[in-house]
Design a protein around this motif. Structure first.
Motif, PDB file in Angstrom:
ATOM      1  N   ASP A  99       0.847  -1.188   0.000  1.00  5.83           N
ATOM      2  CA  ASP A  99       0.000   0.000   0.000  1.00  5.83           C
ATOM      3  C   ASP A  99       0.886   1.243   0.000  1.00  5.83           C
ATOM      4  O   ASP A  99       2.071   1.182   0.343  1.00  5.83           O
ATOM      5  CB  ASP A  99      -0.906   0.001   1.238  1.00  5.83           C
ATOM      6  CG  ASP A  99      -1.949   1.118   1.198  1.00  5.83           C
ATOM      7  OD1 ASP A  99      -2.220   1.642   0.087  1.00  5.83           O
ATOM      8  OD2 ASP A  99      -2.501   1.457   2.253  1.00  5.83           O
ATOM      9  N   VAL A 101      -7.542   6.044  -1.924  1.00  9.33           N
ATOM     10  CA  VAL A 101      -8.078   4.719  -2.237  1.00  9.33           C
ATOM     11  C   VAL A 101      -8.834   4.737  -3.555  1.00  9.33           C
ATOM     12  O   VAL A 101      -8.732   3.805  -4.362  1.00  9.33           O
ATOM     13  CB  VAL A 101      -8.984   4.226  -1.094  1.00  9.33           C
ATOM     14  CG1 VAL A 101      -9.726   2.951  -1.499  1.00  9.33           C
ATOM     15  CG2 VAL A 101      -8.165   3.975   0.172  1.00  9.33           C
ATOM     16  N   ASN A 102      -9.576   5.818  -3.818  1.00 14.44           N
ATOM     17  CA  ASN A 102     -10.395   5.840  -5.039  1.00 14.44           C
ATOM     18  C   ASN A 102      -9.526   5.875  -6.304  1.00 14.44           C
ATOM     19  O   ASN A 102      -9.930   5.379  -7.357  1.00 14.44           O
ATOM     20  CB  ASN A 102     -11.374   7.014  -5.022  1.00 14.44           C
ATOM     21  CG  ASN A 102     -10.681   8.367  -5.121  1.00 14.44           C
ATOM     22  OD1 ASN A 102      -9.610   8.561  -4.552  1.00 14.44           O
ATOM     23  ND2 ASN A 102     -11.297   9.298  -5.817  1.00 14.44           N
ATOM     24  N   ILE A 144      -6.847   4.161  -6.714  1.00 18.51           N
ATOM     25  CA  ILE A 144      -6.485   2.756  -6.917  1.00 18.51           C
ATOM     26  C   ILE A 144      -7.686   1.954  -7.397  1.00 18.51           C
ATOM     27  O   ILE A 144      -7.598   1.196  -8.373  1.00 18.51           O
ATOM     28  CB  ILE A 144      -5.923   2.169  -5.611  1.00 18.51           C
ATOM     29  CG1 ILE A 144      -4.632   2.891  -5.209  1.00 18.51           C
ATOM     30  CG2 ILE A 144      -5.679   0.661  -5.749  1.00 18.51           C
ATOM     31  CD1 ILE A 144      -4.162   2.578  -3.809  1.00 18.51           C
ATOM     32  N   THR A 145      -8.812   2.131  -6.713  1.00 16.66           N
ATOM     33  CA  THR A 145      -9.994   1.337  -7.072  1.00 16.66           C
ATOM     34  C   THR A 145     -10.527   1.710  -8.448  1.00 16.66           C
ATOM     35  O   THR A 145     -11.003   0.838  -9.183  1.00 16.66           O
ATOM     36  CB  THR A 145     -11.087   1.494  -6.014  1.00 16.66           C
ATOM     37  OG1 THR A 145     -11.405   2.884  -5.841  1.00 16.66           O
ATOM     38  CG2 THR A 145     -10.644   0.919  -4.682  1.00 16.66           C
ATOM     39  N   VAL A 148      -5.994  -6.517  -2.230  1.00 15.93           N
ATOM     40  CA  VAL A 148      -4.866  -5.734  -1.726  1.00 15.93           C
ATOM     41  C   VAL A 148      -4.123  -6.552  -0.691  1.00 15.93           C
ATOM     42  O   VAL A 148      -4.680  -7.468  -0.074  1.00 15.93           O
ATOM     43  CB  VAL A 148      -5.323  -4.398  -1.112  1.00 15.93           C
ATOM     44  CG1 VAL A 148      -5.932  -3.498  -2.179  1.00 15.93           C
ATOM     45  CG2 VAL A 148      -6.320  -4.617   0.021  1.00 15.93           C
ATOM     46  N   TRP A 161      -2.472  -3.952   3.817  1.00 12.23           N
ATOM     47  CA  TRP A 161      -3.091  -2.653   4.060  1.00 12.23           C
ATOM     48  C   TRP A 161      -3.534  -2.551   5.516  1.00 12.23           C
ATOM     49  O   TRP A 161      -3.837  -3.558   6.165  1.00 12.23           O
ATOM     50  CB  TRP A 161      -4.303  -2.458   3.148  1.00 12.23           C
ATOM     51  CG  TRP A 161      -3.952  -2.069   1.746  1.00 12.23           C
ATOM     52  CD1 TRP A 161      -2.863  -2.465   1.017  1.00 12.23           C
ATOM     53  CD2 TRP A 161      -4.703  -1.211   0.890  1.00 12.23           C
ATOM     54  NE1 TRP A 161      -2.891  -1.916  -0.238  1.00 12.23           N
ATOM     55  CE2 TRP A 161      -4.008  -1.139  -0.350  1.00 12.23           C
ATOM     56  CE3 TRP A 161      -5.891  -0.514   1.035  1.00 12.23           C
ATOM     57  CZ2 TRP A 161      -4.469  -0.376  -1.417  1.00 12.23           C
ATOM     58  CZ3 TRP A 161      -6.357   0.246  -0.033  1.00 12.23           C
ATOM     59  CH2 TRP A 161      -5.649   0.315  -1.254  1.00 12.23           C
ATOM     60  N   ARG A 182      -7.887   1.362   5.681  1.00 13.32           N
ATOM     61  CA  ARG A 182      -7.769   1.434   4.221  1.00 13.32           C
ATOM     62  C   ARG A 182      -8.398   0.209   3.562  1.00 13.32           C
ATOM     63  O   ARG A 182      -9.027   0.325   2.497  1.00 13.32           O
ATOM     64  CB  ARG A 182      -6.289   1.525   3.832  1.00 13.32           C
ATOM     65  CG  ARG A 182      -5.586   2.786   4.284  1.00 13.32           C
ATOM     66  CD  ARG A 182      -5.508   3.827   3.229  1.00 13.32           C
ATOM     67  NE  ARG A 182      -4.692   3.443   2.093  1.00 13.32           N
ATOM     68  CZ  ARG A 182      -4.518   4.222   1.021  1.00 13.32           C
ATOM     69  NH1 ARG A 182      -5.112   5.405   0.951  1.00 13.32           N
ATOM     70  NH2 ARG A 182      -3.771   3.821   0.008  1.00 13.32           N
ATOM     71  N   ASP A 196     -12.103   0.784   3.418  1.00 18.27           N
ATOM     72  CA  ASP A 196     -12.439   1.740   2.360  1.00 18.27           C
ATOM     73  C   ASP A 196     -12.343   1.085   0.980  1.00 18.27           C
ATOM     74  O   ASP A 196     -13.183   1.339   0.099  1.00 18.27           O
ATOM     75  CB  ASP A 196     -11.499   2.945   2.423  1.00 18.27           C
ATOM     76  CG  ASP A 196     -11.730   3.810   3.655  1.00 18.27           C
ATOM     77  OD1 ASP A 196     -12.814   3.684   4.272  1.00 18.27           O
ATOM     78  OD2 ASP A 196     -10.834   4.604   3.985  1.00 18.27           O
ATOM     79  N   PHE A 197     -11.333   0.248   0.789  1.00 19.91           N
ATOM     80  CA  PHE A 197     -11.172  -0.453  -0.483  1.00 19.91           C
ATOM     81  C   PHE A 197     -12.358  -1.375  -0.735  1.00 19.91           C
ATOM     82  O   PHE A 197     -12.937  -1.376  -1.833  1.00 19.91           O
ATOM     83  CB  PHE A 197      -9.877  -1.258  -0.474  1.00 19.91           C
ATOM     84  CG  PHE A 197      -9.615  -2.014  -1.749  1.00 19.91           C
ATOM     85  CD1 PHE A 197      -8.907  -1.428  -2.790  1.00 19.91           C
ATOM     86  CD2 PHE A 197     -10.072  -3.310  -1.920  1.00 19.91           C
ATOM     87  CE1 PHE A 197      -8.665  -2.120  -3.963  1.00 19.91           C
ATOM     88  CE2 PHE A 197      -9.845  -4.008  -3.091  1.00 19.91           C
ATOM     89  CZ  PHE A 197      -9.140  -3.407  -4.118  1.00 19.91           C
TER      90      PHE A 197
END
Length: 303
Positions: free
Chosen positions: A101, A107-108, A110-111, A128, A131, A135, A138-139
Motif C-alpha cells: 500500500d 483509495v479511489n 487505486i480502485t 490488496v 493494508w 484502508r 475503504d477499499f
C-alpha cells in the motif's frame, strides 16, 4: 524459484502440483524480474487443450516497491497487469492484488484503475495486500458488490515484526473488516517460513534464518509443540496439522504455500484431507495465544 532454477525443475514442480489437483497459481512480475511468469506461461500453454485455461485460477500481484520507493500508481498498475497477461499467455487474470500500500495515494485512485481493468474483462477479482484495517475497509466498500481479496501474513504463528518491509500479519482489526464485509482472506507464509515444517531456528546454516527467527517466541514454540504432538498422535505430517488449523477457521481463507520438494508438496495436500477436532483446534489456538481468529462452526471440521 521459478525463473531462477532450471525450467525443467520448475515444470516438474508444476506437474506434481497439477497432478495432485492444484489449480491456483500465485505469482508476480517482480519474481525473477518477470522470468517466473514466463515459465508459468509456457507451462500453462502446454497444458491446453487437455486442461483449459478456465480450469485455473491465476493470481498476479503488482506495484511491489522498488529500491524502497512506492510504485502504487495507476500507470504502474496498468503496465504490470499488461505485462503479466503477456508473460502468462492469457487474456485475463483471475485476480490482481496490490503487493503493498501507499497511504499517500487516495483509495479511489487505486480502485478506479482496478475497476476499469475489471470492466474490460482483463481482471476478474481485485485485492490488496498488507493494508491497514481502515484502508482495507475503504477499499472493500469502493469495489462492492465485488468480493475482494485481503492478503496478509497469516498462520498459527505470529511474527514479532514485519517479515519484509511494510508487510503485515493479520491483526484483530483486519479480521474484523474481513468478517464484517465477507472478504476472502489469503494467507501468505502460511507455514511461518517453515516453522511448522520442522525447520530449526537454531540451525545457523538456513538461508532464511533471519526470517525464521521472527517466529521464535515462547507462544510460537508452544504452538509448534502442540502441532507436533497432534501430528504424532494422528500419524500425519506437522504441516497438515498447521494448515488444517488455518483452513478450518470460520473464514473464507486460502493458504499461499511454497513447498521446496515433492515430499513437502504431498504434506501440504495432506492439510486438505486431514481433519482437526474442535478440541484440537482450540488447544492449538490457546497454545499460540491466538484469540481473534474465529473457530470452526462444527464439532469436526475439514481442512
Amino acid at each position: 524459484m521459478f525463473g531462477i532454477e532450471e525450467e525443467a525443475v520448475s515444470r516438474s514442480r508444476l506437474d506434481a502440483y497439477a497432478g495432485g489437483g492444484g489449480r491456483t497459481i500465485d505469482t508476480a512480475p517482480m519474481y525473477a524480474d518477470g522470468l517466473g511468469e514466463e515459465v508459468i506461461g509456457r507451462w500453462l500453454a502446454d497444458q491446453r487443450p487437455a486442461v483449459p485455461r478456465e480450469d485455473w485460477q491465476i493470481i498476479s500481484k503488482v506495484c511491489h516497491p522498488e529500491d524502497g520507493r512506492s510504485r502504487v500508481r495507476p500507470d504502474v498498475i496498468r503496465a504490470e497487469v499488461a505485462g503479466s497477461l503477456r508473460r502468462l499467455r492469457t487474456d485475463y487474470l483471475d485476480a490482481v492484488l496490490l503487493h503493498r500500500d501507499d497511504p499517500d495515494v487516495p483509495v479511489n485512485a487505486i480502485t478506479d484503475t482496478l475497476l476499469e481493468l475489471h470492466d474490460r474483462g482483463t481482471v476478474r477479482q481485485l485485492g490488496v495486500s498488507n493494508w491497514s484495517a481502515g484502508r482495507l475497509a475503504d477499499f472493500a466498500d469502493a469495489v462492492a458488490p465485488l468480493k475482494p481479496i485481503a492478503s496478509y501474513q497469516f498462520s498459527l504463528a505470529v511474527p514479532t515484526g514485519p517479515i519484509w518491509p511494510d508487510t503485515r500479519h493479520v491483526t484483530a482489526d483486519v479480521l474484523e473488516v474481513v468478517v464484517e464485509r465477507g472478504l476472502c482472506l489469503q494467507g501468505w507464509t502460511a507455514l511461518a517460513r517453515g516453522w511448522f515444517a520442522g525447520r530449526n531456528p537454531d540451525d545457523r546454516t538456513g538461508i532464511d534464518r533471519k526470517l525464521l527467527l521472527l517466529f521464535d517466541t515462547p507462544a510460537n514454540r508452544a504452538a509448534r509443540e502442540v502441532v507436533f504432538s497432534i501430528a504424532r498422535k494422528r500419524d500425519v505430517a506437522p504441516i497438515a496439522v498447521a494448515l488444517s488449523w488455518m483452513l478450518s477457521a470460520s473464514l473464507d481463507v486460502h493458504a499461499v504455500l511454497a513447498p521446496r520438494s515433492a515430499e513437502q508438496l504431498r504434506e501440504c495436500f495432506g492439510g486438505l484431507e486431514f481433519t482437526l477436532t474442535s478440541a484440537e483446534w482450540a488447544e492449538l489456538s490457546r497454545a499460540a495465544g491466538v484469540t481473534s481468529v474465529p473457530g470452526p462452526a462444527s464439532e469436526r471440521v475439514r481442512g
